[in-house]
Design an enzyme around this catalytic site. Sequence first.
Site, mmCIF file in Angstrom:
data_model
loop_
_atom_site.group_PDB
_atom_site.id
_atom_site.type_symbol
_atom_site.label_atom_id
_atom_site.label_comp_id
_atom_site.label_asym_id
_atom_site.label_seq_id
_atom_site.Cartn_x
_atom_site.Cartn_y
_atom_site.Cartn_z
ATOM 1 N N GLY A 78 -4.947 -1.994 -11.544
ATOM 2 C CA GLY A 78 -5.561 -0.751 -11.072
ATOM 3 C C GLY A 78 -6.947 -0.924 -10.485
ATOM 4 O O GLY A 78 -7.706 0.046 -10.395
ATOM 5 N N SER A 79 -7.287 -2.145 -10.029
ATOM 6 C CA SER A 79 -8.646 -2.314 -9.494
ATOM 7 C C SER A 79 -8.822 -1.561 -8.172
ATOM 8 O O SER A 79 -9.906 -1.044 -7.897
ATOM 9 C CB SER A 79 -8.995 -3.802 -9.329
ATOM 10 O OG SER A 79 -8.243 -4.391 -8.298
ATOM 11 N N ASN A 80 -7.772 -1.459 -7.360
ATOM 12 C CA ASN A 80 -7.876 -0.661 -6.122
ATOM 13 C C ASN A 80 -8.030 0.825 -6.449
ATOM 14 O O ASN A 80 -8.825 1.517 -5.819
ATOM 15 C CB ASN A 80 -6.646 -0.874 -5.235
ATOM 16 C CG ASN A 80 -6.795 -2.092 -4.346
ATOM 17 O OD1 ASN A 80 -7.609 -2.096 -3.428
ATOM 18 N ND2 ASN A 80 -6.040 -3.146 -4.634
ATOM 19 N N LYS B 142 7.047 -0.802 -6.790
ATOM 20 C CA LYS B 142 8.429 -0.320 -6.755
ATOM 21 C C LYS B 142 8.615 0.409 -5.425
ATOM 22 O O LYS B 142 7.701 1.134 -4.994
ATOM 23 C CB LYS B 142 8.603 0.645 -7.940
ATOM 24 C CG LYS B 142 10.019 1.042 -8.247
ATOM 25 C CD LYS B 142 10.035 1.804 -9.591
ATOM 26 C CE LYS B 142 11.283 2.622 -9.784
ATOM 27 N NZ LYS B 142 12.535 1.915 -9.755
ATOM 28 N N ASN C 224 -0.206 2.479 1.951
ATOM 29 C CA ASN C 224 -0.046 1.358 1.021
ATOM 30 C C ASN C 224 -1.025 0.260 1.405
ATOM 31 O O ASN C 224 -1.350 0.100 2.581
ATOM 32 C CB ASN C 224 1.383 0.801 1.094
ATOM 33 C CG ASN C 224 1.591 -0.358 0.118
ATOM 34 O OD1 ASN C 224 1.176 -0.277 -1.051
ATOM 35 N ND2 ASN C 224 2.207 -1.440 0.572
ATOM 36 N N HIS D 33 -1.465 -3.870 1.169
ATOM 37 C CA HIS D 33 -0.683 -5.090 0.956
ATOM 38 C C HIS D 33 -1.634 -6.277 1.131
ATOM 39 O O HIS D 33 -2.449 -6.275 2.052
ATOM 40 C CB HIS D 33 0.464 -5.153 1.975
ATOM 41 C CG HIS D 33 1.369 -6.323 1.753
ATOM 42 N ND1 HIS D 33 2.365 -6.312 0.805
ATOM 43 C CD2 HIS D 33 1.394 -7.553 2.325
ATOM 44 C CE1 HIS D 33 2.969 -7.488 0.809
ATOM 45 N NE2 HIS D 33 2.406 -8.253 1.719
ATOM 46 N N ASP E 245 7.035 -2.480 3.640
ATOM 47 C CA ASP E 245 5.912 -3.133 4.346
ATOM 48 C C ASP E 245 6.042 -3.090 5.868
ATOM 49 O O ASP E 245 5.534 -3.981 6.563
ATOM 50 C CB ASP E 245 5.752 -4.605 3.895
ATOM 51 C CG ASP E 245 5.421 -4.734 2.422
ATOM 52 O OD1 ASP E 245 4.811 -3.807 1.863
ATOM 53 O OD2 ASP E 245 5.771 -5.772 1.825
ATOM 54 N N GLU F 187 -10.013 -5.712 -0.231
ATOM 55 C CA GLU F 187 -9.163 -4.525 -0.410
ATOM 56 C C GLU F 187 -10.007 -3.358 -0.919
ATOM 57 O O GLU F 187 -9.866 -2.215 -0.460
ATOM 58 C CB GLU F 187 -8.038 -4.813 -1.421
ATOM 59 C CG GLU F 187 -7.026 -5.824 -0.939
ATOM 60 C CD GLU F 187 -5.868 -6.009 -1.925
ATOM 61 O OE1 GLU F 187 -5.479 -5.044 -2.603
ATOM 62 O OE2 GLU F 187 -5.351 -7.139 -2.010
HETATM 63 C C1 GAR Z 1 -3.315 -5.799 -4.773
HETATM 64 O O1 GAR Z 1 -3.666 -7.078 -4.311
HETATM 65 C C2 GAR Z 1 -2.382 -5.128 -3.786
HETATM 66 O O2 GAR Z 1 -2.674 -5.441 -2.453
HETATM 67 C C3 GAR Z 1 -1.070 -5.736 -4.199
HETATM 68 O O3 GAR Z 1 -1.117 -5.774 -5.602
HETATM 69 C C4 GAR Z 1 -2.468 -5.901 -6.036
HETATM 70 C C5 GAR Z 1 -2.784 -4.795 -7.025
HETATM 71 O O4 GAR Z 1 -4.036 -4.990 -7.611
HETATM 72 N N1 GAR Z 1 0.023 -4.952 -3.709
HETATM 73 C C6 GAR Z 1 1.205 -5.476 -3.388
HETATM 74 O O5 GAR Z 1 1.471 -6.639 -3.502
HETATM 75 C C7 GAR Z 1 2.206 -4.456 -2.853
HETATM 76 N N2 GAR Z 1 3.270 -5.120 -2.174
HETATM 77 P P1 GAR Z 1 -4.723 -3.810 -8.441
HETATM 78 O O6 GAR Z 1 -3.697 -3.285 -9.428
HETATM 79 O O7 GAR Z 1 -5.855 -4.490 -9.146
HETATM 80 O O8 GAR Z 1 -5.179 -2.770 -7.474
#
Ligand code: GAR
Length: 195
Positions: free
Chosen positions: A12-14, A91, A107, A109, A150, A179
Amino acid sequence: MIKIGVMASGGGSNFKAIIDHIGEGDLEAQCKFLITNNGTCGAVEHAMSYGIPVYHISGKTHPDVHQYERALCAVLDERPVDLLILAGYMKALPDVLVERMENRILNIHPSLLPKFGGKGFWGIHVHEAVLAAGEKESGPTVHLVSKEIDSGRILTQRKVPVLPGDTPEVLQARVLEQEHDLYWRTIRDYAAEVL
Ligand code: GAR
């Protein structure tokens, strides 16, 4: 004021970065909910600490696919939002949701799409594949969500170098840092364009 809902499955850092930029006044938005398919993930802890309502909706909580889809739609009925923000949501979304929120789901990626996207490319696996392919650069992409994984319209990308000696974890951290800065800016700019 943009109304957003966030969907996340992991650390959940984003999600946290977006909420912090809202708190700092960079992004004029309100976060109405977090939907997760993993009730014990870091994103849930962040949501609880910010007082954001959490909905745990997964194949476990809702084994019947129609019940599962109805549960997702019920959140949108109860708490309507302008944009749905996928922040590490691992998912695929049901078509019914993609249709309902057409051009309103974003989204992030962790690769320069269309490279290293699609089935099997998520999280650390993306960075492993980038290193295995000998890429000289990588970086995050923010895109609209369509029914194909994607593949929706690319909104923004940011490049980072791949450096000699990088491990998947080191590269992941370098991309993740970008990100956190890219996502809230893209939400702000896209909302200004379409809302
Ligand atoms: C992030 O790097 C995001 O880009 C990736 O998962 C990570 C989640 O980090 N997403 C994917 O791979 C989607 N296909 P977070 O939970 O710390 O935000």
